[in-house]
Design a protein around this motif. Structure first.
Motif, PDB file in Angstrom:
ATOM      1  N   LYS A 111       0.853  -1.186   0.000  1.00  0.00           N
ATOM      2  CA  LYS A 111       0.000   0.000   0.000  1.00  0.00           C
ATOM      3  C   LYS A 111       0.890   1.237   0.000  1.00  0.00           C
ATOM      4  O   LYS A 111       1.949   1.235   0.623  1.00  0.00           O
ATOM      5  CB  LYS A 111      -0.906   0.008   1.230  1.00  0.00           C
ATOM      6  N   SER A 112       0.430   2.263  -0.699  1.00  0.00           N
ATOM      7  CA  SER A 112       1.187   3.500  -0.843  1.00  0.00           C
ATOM      8  C   SER A 112       0.272   4.696  -0.646  1.00  0.00           C
ATOM      9  O   SER A 112      -0.900   4.655  -1.042  1.00  0.00           O
ATOM     10  CB  SER A 112       1.798   3.550  -2.256  1.00  0.00           C
ATOM     11  N   VAL A 113       0.817   5.744  -0.053  1.00  0.00           N
ATOM     12  CA  VAL A 113       0.109   7.023   0.040  1.00  0.00           C
ATOM     13  C   VAL A 113       1.057   8.108  -0.441  1.00  0.00           C
ATOM     14  O   VAL A 113       2.198   8.202   0.021  1.00  0.00           O
ATOM     15  CB  VAL A 113      -0.365   7.323   1.480  1.00  0.00           C
ATOM     16  N   THR A 114       0.579   8.913  -1.384  1.00  0.00           N
ATOM     17  CA  THR A 114       1.346  10.043  -1.905  1.00  0.00           C
ATOM     18  C   THR A 114       0.658  11.331  -1.496  1.00  0.00           C
ATOM     19  O   THR A 114      -0.550  11.483  -1.676  1.00  0.00           O
ATOM     20  CB  THR A 114       1.441   9.979  -3.440  1.00  0.00           C
ATOM     21  N   LYS A 157       7.330  -2.941 -13.470  1.00  0.00           N
ATOM     22  CA  LYS A 157       6.892  -2.747 -12.086  1.00  0.00           C
ATOM     23  C   LYS A 157       5.848  -1.641 -11.999  1.00  0.00           C
ATOM     24  O   LYS A 157       4.849  -1.779 -11.304  1.00  0.00           O
ATOM     25  CB  LYS A 157       8.082  -2.424 -11.183  1.00  0.00           C
ATOM     26  N   ASN A 158       6.062  -0.551 -12.735  1.00  0.00           N
ATOM     27  CA  ASN A 158       5.127   0.572 -12.665  1.00  0.00           C
ATOM     28  C   ASN A 158       3.753   0.234 -13.245  1.00  0.00           C
ATOM     29  O   ASN A 158       2.783   0.929 -12.965  1.00  0.00           O
ATOM     30  CB  ASN A 158       5.712   1.823 -13.309  1.00  0.00           C
ATOM     31  N   ARG A 159       3.644  -0.837 -14.020  1.00  0.00           N
ATOM     32  CA  ARG A 159       2.321  -1.262 -14.504  1.00  0.00           C
ATOM     33  C   ARG A 159       1.479  -1.852 -13.371  1.00  0.00           C
ATOM     34  O   ARG A 159       0.259  -1.848 -13.424  1.00  0.00           O
ATOM     35  CB  ARG A 159       2.461  -2.283 -15.637  1.00  0.00           C
ATOM     36  N   TYR A 160       2.124  -2.387 -12.358  1.00  0.00           N
ATOM     37  CA  TYR A 160       1.440  -3.004 -11.218  1.00  0.00           C
ATOM     38  C   TYR A 160       1.504  -2.157  -9.946  1.00  0.00           C
ATOM     39  O   TYR A 160       0.632  -2.251  -9.093  1.00  0.00           O
ATOM     40  CB  TYR A 160       2.095  -4.355 -10.868  1.00  0.00           C
ATOM     41  N   SER A 161       2.543  -1.396  -9.808  1.00  0.00           N
ATOM     42  CA  SER A 161       2.990  -0.808  -8.554  1.00  0.00           C
ATOM     43  C   SER A 161       1.978   0.055  -7.813  1.00  0.00           C
ATOM     44  O   SER A 161       1.329   0.934  -8.370  1.00  0.00           O
ATOM     45  CB  SER A 161       4.247   0.026  -8.832  1.00  0.00           C
ATOM     46  N   HIS A 162       1.913  -0.186  -6.521  1.00  0.00           N
ATOM     47  CA  HIS A 162       1.172   0.631  -5.564  1.00  0.00           C
ATOM     48  C   HIS A 162       1.651   2.079  -5.620  1.00  0.00           C
ATOM     49  O   HIS A 162       0.866   3.012  -5.574  1.00  0.00           O
ATOM     50  CB  HIS A 162       1.365   0.054  -4.162  1.00  0.00           C
ATOM     51  N   ARG A 163       2.960   2.255  -5.695  1.00  0.00           N
ATOM     52  CA  ARG A 163       3.558   3.591  -5.725  1.00  0.00           C
ATOM     53  C   ARG A 163       3.172   4.319  -7.005  1.00  0.00           C
ATOM     54  O   ARG A 163       2.761   5.481  -6.971  1.00  0.00           O
ATOM     55  CB  ARG A 163       5.083   3.480  -5.614  1.00  0.00           C
ATOM     56  N   ALA A 164       3.282   3.638  -8.132  1.00  0.00           N
ATOM     57  CA  ALA A 164       2.911   4.260  -9.409  1.00  0.00           C
ATOM     58  C   ALA A 164       1.443   4.673  -9.380  1.00  0.00           C
ATOM     59  O   ALA A 164       1.084   5.755  -9.874  1.00  0.00           O
ATOM     60  CB  ALA A 164       3.184   3.306 -10.570  1.00  0.00           C
ATOM     61  N   LYS A 165       0.596   3.845  -8.779  1.00  0.00           N
ATOM     62  CA  LYS A 165      -0.840   4.167  -8.713  1.00  0.00           C
ATOM     63  C   LYS A 165      -1.094   5.416  -7.871  1.00  0.00           C
ATOM     64  O   LYS A 165      -1.857   6.301  -8.270  1.00  0.00           O
ATOM     65  CB  LYS A 165      -1.627   2.984  -8.133  1.00  0.00           C
ATOM     66  N   SER A 166      -0.486   5.495  -6.692  1.00  0.00           N
ATOM     67  CA  SER A 166      -0.760   6.648  -5.820  1.00  0.00           C
ATOM     68  C   SER A 166      -0.149   7.922  -6.387  1.00  0.00           C
ATOM     69  O   SER A 166      -0.770   8.985  -6.339  1.00  0.00           O
ATOM     70  CB  SER A 166      -0.286   6.396  -4.383  1.00  0.00           C
ATOM     71  N   VAL A 167       1.051   7.817  -6.953  1.00  0.00           N
ATOM     72  CA  VAL A 167       1.702   8.997  -7.545  1.00  0.00           C
ATOM     73  C   VAL A 167       0.920   9.468  -8.766  1.00  0.00           C
ATOM     74  O   VAL A 167       0.655  10.664  -8.927  1.00  0.00           O
ATOM     75  CB  VAL A 167       3.179   8.701  -7.905  1.00  0.00           C
ATOM     76  N   TYR A 168       0.523   8.523  -9.621  1.00  0.00           N
ATOM     77  CA  TYR A 168      -0.236   8.890 -10.823  1.00  0.00           C
ATOM     78  C   TYR A 168      -1.552   9.570 -10.434  1.00  0.00           C
ATOM     79  O   TYR A 168      -1.941  10.594 -11.006  1.00  0.00           O
ATOM     80  CB  TYR A 168      -0.513   7.654 -11.675  1.00  0.00           C
ATOM     81  N   SER A 169      -2.233   9.017  -9.450  1.00  0.00           N
ATOM     82  CA  SER A 169      -3.497   9.580  -9.005  1.00  0.00           C
ATOM     83  C   SER A 169      -3.309  10.995  -8.443  1.00  0.00           C
ATOM     84  O   SER A 169      -4.068  11.913  -8.780  1.00  0.00           O
ATOM     85  CB  SER A 169      -4.134   8.659  -7.960  1.00  0.00           C
ATOM     86  N   GLU A 218      -3.348  10.837  -2.021  1.00  0.00           N
ATOM     87  CA  GLU A 218      -3.928   9.743  -2.802  1.00  0.00           C
ATOM     88  C   GLU A 218      -3.293   8.415  -2.411  1.00  0.00           C
ATOM     89  O   GLU A 218      -2.135   8.366  -1.991  1.00  0.00           O
ATOM     90  CB  GLU A 218      -3.726   9.977  -4.298  1.00  0.00           C
ATOM     91  N   ARG A 219      -4.064   7.334  -2.591  1.00  0.00           N
ATOM     92  CA  ARG A 219      -3.620   5.991  -2.217  1.00  0.00           C
ATOM     93  C   ARG A 219      -3.467   5.090  -3.440  1.00  0.00           C
ATOM     94  O   ARG A 219      -4.151   5.296  -4.450  1.00  0.00           O
ATOM     95  CB  ARG A 219      -4.660   5.360  -1.293  1.00  0.00           C
ATOM     96  N   GLY A 220      -2.625   4.083  -3.288  1.00  0.00           N
ATOM     97  CA  GLY A 220      -2.473   3.042  -4.299  1.00  0.00           C
ATOM     98  C   GLY A 220      -2.225   1.718  -3.605  1.00  0.00           C
ATOM     99  O   GLY A 220      -1.659   1.687  -2.513  1.00  0.00           O
ATOM    100  N   GLU A 221      -2.661   0.647  -4.230  1.00  0.00           N
ATOM    101  CA  GLU A 221      -2.500  -0.672  -3.612  1.00  0.00           C
ATOM    102  C   GLU A 221      -2.334  -1.722  -4.700  1.00  0.00           C
ATOM    103  O   GLU A 221      -2.949  -1.631  -5.761  1.00  0.00           O
ATOM    104  CB  GLU A 221      -3.735  -1.005  -2.773  1.00  0.00           C
ATOM    105  N   VAL A 222      -1.492  -2.695  -4.421  1.00  0.00           N
ATOM    106  CA  VAL A 222      -1.374  -3.872  -5.275  1.00  0.00           C
ATOM    107  C   VAL A 222      -1.281  -5.084  -4.357  1.00  0.00           C
ATOM    108  O   VAL A 222      -0.548  -5.067  -3.367  1.00  0.00           O
ATOM    109  CB  VAL A 222      -0.155  -3.789  -6.230  1.00  0.00           C
TER     110      VAL A 222
END
Length: 193
Positions: free
Chosen positions: A103-106, A158-170, A117-121
């Motif tokens: 889980k990631s929070v940016t 990795k960025n196609r799946y990544s929790h970090r990529a999701k939260s940063v992108y969002s 924003e949050r991201g999770e994989v």
């Protein structure tokens, strides 16, 4: 706030996609301790902003292992530094439940905007480390939909799946939209904390 070049490379790739330039802020490390990665990210960003007075981005993440009731969670960095990958694998000996989520929070502060924003994989913990790419627990985490661990993946994979990529992108997508609605455009530099 971060000296982690691997995290920086992941964030920079996503930021560039959206037209932002992200620069590393080495040497400035303000990490709040909390049971919540959201609180760590948000409070660390606010403290850093008060010190540097410039737009910035702070991302915090944790590995939440089902069989360990979410451990190490927000303490992932500390657990990695102290018992490492082998210690986590030892804690999982004898259990067949290998499910886990990163889980990631940016948090982005770009006055007057504060965006969280949050991201999770989700996926599973492997029986042994595989791959030498990435950092932290990447060599023992395989995301759903892949047979590779994060440690075996290129940055792009990795960025196609990544929790970090999701939260940063969002977070950056939301910032970009807010800037456009306000008549601003990206192209300004964000500092990575």
């Amino acid at each position: 706030m971060s000296d982690n070049i691997h995290k920086y490379e992941e964030v920079r790739a996503v930021a560039r996609e959206l037209g932002f330039d992200v620069q590393l802020m080495p040497g400035l490390k303000l990490e709040v301790q909390s049971d919540s990665i959201e609180e760590v990210s948000r409070k660390s960003a606010i403290l850093a902003y008060l010190l540097v007075g410039r737009p910035l981005l702070v991302e915090d993440a944790g590995l939440y292992i089902q069989a360990l009731r979410g451990f190490p969670g927000p303490y992932s960095s500390f657990v990695y530094r102290t018992i490492g990958i082998q210690g986590v694998l030892k804690l999982l000996e004898g259990t067949s439940d290998r499910r886990a989520c990163f889980k990631s929070v940016t948090t982005v502060i770009y006055e007057p905007f504060i965006i969280v924003e949050r991201g999770e994989v989700c996926g599973f913990i492997t029986d042994s480390p595989r791959g030498s790419r990435g950092f932290g627990f990447d060599p023992i985490f395989t995301p759903e939909g892949s047979e590779k661990t994060f440690g075996e993946m290129s940055l792009e994979e990795k960025n196609r799946y990544s929790h970090r990529a999701k939260s940063v992108y969002s977070a950056l997508s939301k910032l970009k939209k807010m800037m456009e609605q306000s008549g601003w455009g990206p192209g300004n530099v964000l500092k990575l904390g």
